[in-house]
Write an enzyme that holds these catalytic residues in place. Structure first.
Site, PDB file in Angstrom:
ATOM      1  N   HIS A   1       2.198  17.040 -27.035  1.00  0.00           N
ATOM      2  CA  HIS A   1       2.002  15.603 -26.812  1.00  0.00           C
ATOM      3  C   HIS A   1       0.833  15.026 -27.603  1.00  0.00           C
ATOM      4  CE1 HIS A   1       4.961  16.263 -23.751  1.00  0.00           C
ATOM      5  NE2 HIS A   1       4.914  15.018 -23.328  1.00  0.00           N
TER       6      HIS A   1
ATOM      7  N   ASN B   1       1.514  18.959 -21.373  1.00  0.00           N
ATOM      8  CA  ASN B   1       1.253  18.099 -22.533  1.00  0.00           C
ATOM      9  C   ASN B   1       1.416  18.852 -23.848  1.00  0.00           C
ATOM     10  OD1 ASN B   1       0.654  15.979 -20.815  1.00  0.00           O
ATOM     11  ND2 ASN B   1      -1.512  16.520 -20.708  1.00  0.00           N
TER      12      ASN B   1
ATOM     13  N   HIS C   1      10.229   9.335 -27.837  1.00  0.00           N
ATOM     14  CA  HIS C   1       9.161  10.167 -27.268  1.00  0.00           C
ATOM     15  C   HIS C   1       9.509  11.663 -27.373  1.00  0.00           C
ATOM     16  CE1 HIS C   1       5.991  11.593 -24.708  1.00  0.00           C
ATOM     17  NE2 HIS C   1       6.871  12.143 -23.905  1.00  0.00           N
TER      18      HIS C   1
ATOM     19  N   HIS D   1       1.984  12.050 -29.604  1.00  0.00           N
ATOM     20  CA  HIS D   1       1.554  10.667 -29.328  1.00  0.00           C
ATOM     21  C   HIS D   1       0.999  10.008 -30.576  1.00  0.00           C
ATOM     22  CE1 HIS D   1       1.092  11.020 -24.643  1.00  0.00           C
ATOM     23  NE2 HIS D   1       2.325  10.767 -25.022  1.00  0.00           N
TER      24      HIS D   1
ATOM     25  N   LYS E   1       4.117  11.283 -11.417  1.00  0.00           N
ATOM     26  CA  LYS E   1       3.340  10.434 -12.332  1.00  0.00           C
ATOM     27  C   LYS E   1       4.069   9.110 -12.487  1.00  0.00           C
ATOM     28  CE  LYS E   1       0.634  13.455 -15.309  1.00  0.00           C
ATOM     29  NZ  LYS E   1       0.427  13.965 -16.676  1.00  0.00           N
TER      30      LYS E   1
ATOM     31  N   ARG F   1      -1.691  21.634 -14.942  1.00  0.00           N
ATOM     32  CA  ARG F   1      -0.649  20.645 -15.250  1.00  0.00           C
ATOM     33  C   ARG F   1      -0.762  20.140 -16.687  1.00  0.00           C
ATOM     34  NH1 ARG F   1       1.909  15.903 -11.423  1.00  0.00           N
ATOM     35  NH2 ARG F   1       3.277  15.049 -13.029  1.00  0.00           N
TER      36      ARG F   1
ATOM     37  N   ARG G   1       0.816  -1.232   0.000  1.00  0.00           N
ATOM     38  CA  ARG G   1       0.000   0.000   0.000  1.00  0.00           C
ATOM     39  C   ARG G   1       0.842   1.271   0.000  1.00  0.00           C
ATOM     40  NH1 ARG G   1      -2.919  -3.429   3.341  1.00  0.00           N
ATOM     41  NH2 ARG G   1      -4.800  -4.145   2.313  1.00  0.00           N
TER      42      ARG G   1
ATOM     43  N   GLU H   1      11.950  18.331 -24.217  1.00  0.00           N
ATOM     44  CA  GLU H   1      11.137  18.605 -23.020  1.00  0.00           C
ATOM     45  C   GLU H   1      11.657  19.853 -22.296  1.00  0.00           C
ATOM     46  OE1 GLU H   1       8.371  17.015 -22.203  1.00  0.00           O
ATOM     47  OE2 GLU H   1       8.502  14.965 -22.968  1.00  0.00           O
TER      48      GLU H   1
ATOM     49  N   GLU I   1      -3.365  16.986 -12.013  1.00  0.00           N
ATOM     50  CA  GLU I   1      -3.772  17.396 -13.363  1.00  0.00           C
ATOM     51  C   GLU I   1      -5.279  17.567 -13.518  1.00  0.00           C
ATOM     52  OE1 GLU I   1      -1.349  15.749 -16.572  1.00  0.00           O
ATOM     53  OE2 GLU I   1      -3.060  15.971 -17.899  1.00  0.00           O
TER      54      GLU I   1
ATOM     55  N   LYS J   1       8.670  22.876 -13.584  1.00  0.00           N
ATOM     56  CA  LYS J   1       7.749  21.755 -13.372  1.00  0.00           C
ATOM     57  C   LYS J   1       7.244  21.747 -11.925  1.00  0.00           C
ATOM     58  CE  LYS J   1       6.468  17.140 -14.266  1.00  0.00           C
ATOM     59  NZ  LYS J   1       6.623  15.922 -15.021  1.00  0.00           N
TER      60      LYS J   1
END
Ligand code: GLY
Length: 381
Positions: free
Chosen positions: A256, A253, A274, A260, A151, A249, A129, A193, A245, A235
């Protein structure tokens, strides 16, 4: 030679109440990890999770340092590459951690790039947990983006990062020297990035990069450390404001959505890293905005020129040069829809009003986006 004291050039704090942590940035930090993590240790035991490629370059320094410091040190490794960010690898990793009797008093060290950081963070979030982990990112992309902000994820058959959790690390240790062993193409991909932070809301940083980006990529350590510091601070500010997000946030992206889609078109393979997809996506997002009267054409050109000057793709033609891509606008639009960025027939896109003026647009009509892609694919052939 490493100095007796850790050479921390910069510390960036991520302020999240009880989940706050520091990002330590400097040269030769790997050899000092035991000193740096000592305040976090409840018992003198660590497990290093890494991949084969990173292990070859960086594991001996970290492992020796931990053993010399008297820590019970274990290593779990996995094959390099996106294929390791799978549900089956997660299960194997958890089984390994359980076999090593890792519990909530121990510290898991994620040594590697985004794949190692994401899967290790996710394993830490669900093991008993929730266990604590430290990110030790060894790629530029991981140092400026994926290791910061909590993330964590593995990929599902249906798409990237669909299974995961927000789980903040207890510390991030970015050793700038680890970037020396990165292939230049991978370093450039991570640099995309970095550029992203300038394009979101910091034109002065973009201009600094336009001036210093090439030298940074060629190896200037102080410039690298400064770029990592600035990116992490940017960031951290966004994550502090919107950890999970629900709003701002999403600006991270930028690039992206298009990116993507092109990653899907190349089968998430090494044909398009990426970060390269993000560079292309940022170039296209600026071009889309310029063509639709949302952003000055000169700003779109400035972005394109900088990305191309450092060897990143910014247009579909650059991509053809890079990977011999064959796709069509219909496929790309379907990939965008799969990416869960469509709601009520409208797209959510990060658009821009100009250099450093990105914004979240939730009601973008797909038709002009498809027409834009059709035009750009045709122009590239
Ligand atoms: N990489 C985007 C984020 O952390 O939100």
């Amino acid at each position: 030679m490493t100095s007796a004291l850790p050479n921390i050039a910069h510390t960036v704090s991520v302020g999240l109440g009880l989940r706050s942590y520091d990002i330590l940035i400097g040269n030769g930090l790997l050899a000092h990890v035991p000193d740096l993590i000592q305040p976090l240790l409840k018992r003198q035991k660590v497990v290093i999770v890494t991949d084969h490629g990173v292990a070859a370059h960086h594991l001996p320094v970290l492992k020796d340092a931990c053993e010399k410091a008297g820590l019970e040190t274990h290593t779990v490794d996995m094959p390099s590459g996106e294929g390791s960010k799978s549900f089956s690898m997660l299960e194997a990793l958890l089984d390994n951690l359980i076999a090593l009797d890792v519990d909530r008093s121990d510290l898991i060290l994620a040594l590697g790039g985004g794949v190692v950081g994401d899967i290790t963070g996710f394993a830490a979030s669900i093991l008993r947990r929730g266990c604590r982990f430290v990110q030790i990112p060894t790629t530029l992309l991981a140092q400026v983006d994926s290791s910061v902000g909590g993330k964590t994820a593995v990929n599902a058959k249906a798409g990237k990062n669909l299974i995961g959790a927000f789980h903040q690390p207890s510390m991030v240790i970015a050793d700038i020297e680890t970037l020396d062993t990165l292939p230049p193409r991978q370093l450039r991909a991570g640099y995309a990035e970095v550029v992203k932070y300038g394009l979101i809301d910091d034109p002065a940083f973009f201009n600094w990069l336009a001036e210093n980006g090439q030298a940074l990529l060629e190896g200037d350590q102080a410039l690298r450390a400064e770029a990592v510091r600035h990116s992490c601070a940017a960031k951290a500010r966004i994550v502090e404001e919107d950890e999970t997000e629900t709003g701002r946030r999403a600006l991270l992206n930028l690039g992206h959505t298009f990116g993507h889609a092109f990653e899907a078109a190349t089968g998430y393979s090494d044909k398009l890293f990426h970060g390269e997809a993000v560079a292309l996506g940022m170039g296209l997002a600026h071009d889309y905005c310029a063509e639709n009267g949302l952003c000055p054409a000169s700003d779109a050109a400035t972005v394109r020129h900088h990305l191309q000057a450092v060897g990143l793709p910014a247009t579909v033609s650059d991509l053809n040069n890079l990977s011999g891509l064959e796709t069509d606008a219909q496929f790309l639009m379907e990939a965008i829809a799969q990416d869960k960025k469509v709601s009520g027939g409208k797209l959510t896109f990060i658009l821009t009003k100009g250099l450093g003026k990105a914004y979240i647009a939730k009601d973008v009509d797909p038709a002009p986006v498809q027409a834009f892609l059709t035009r750009h694919l045709a122009a590239a052939t």
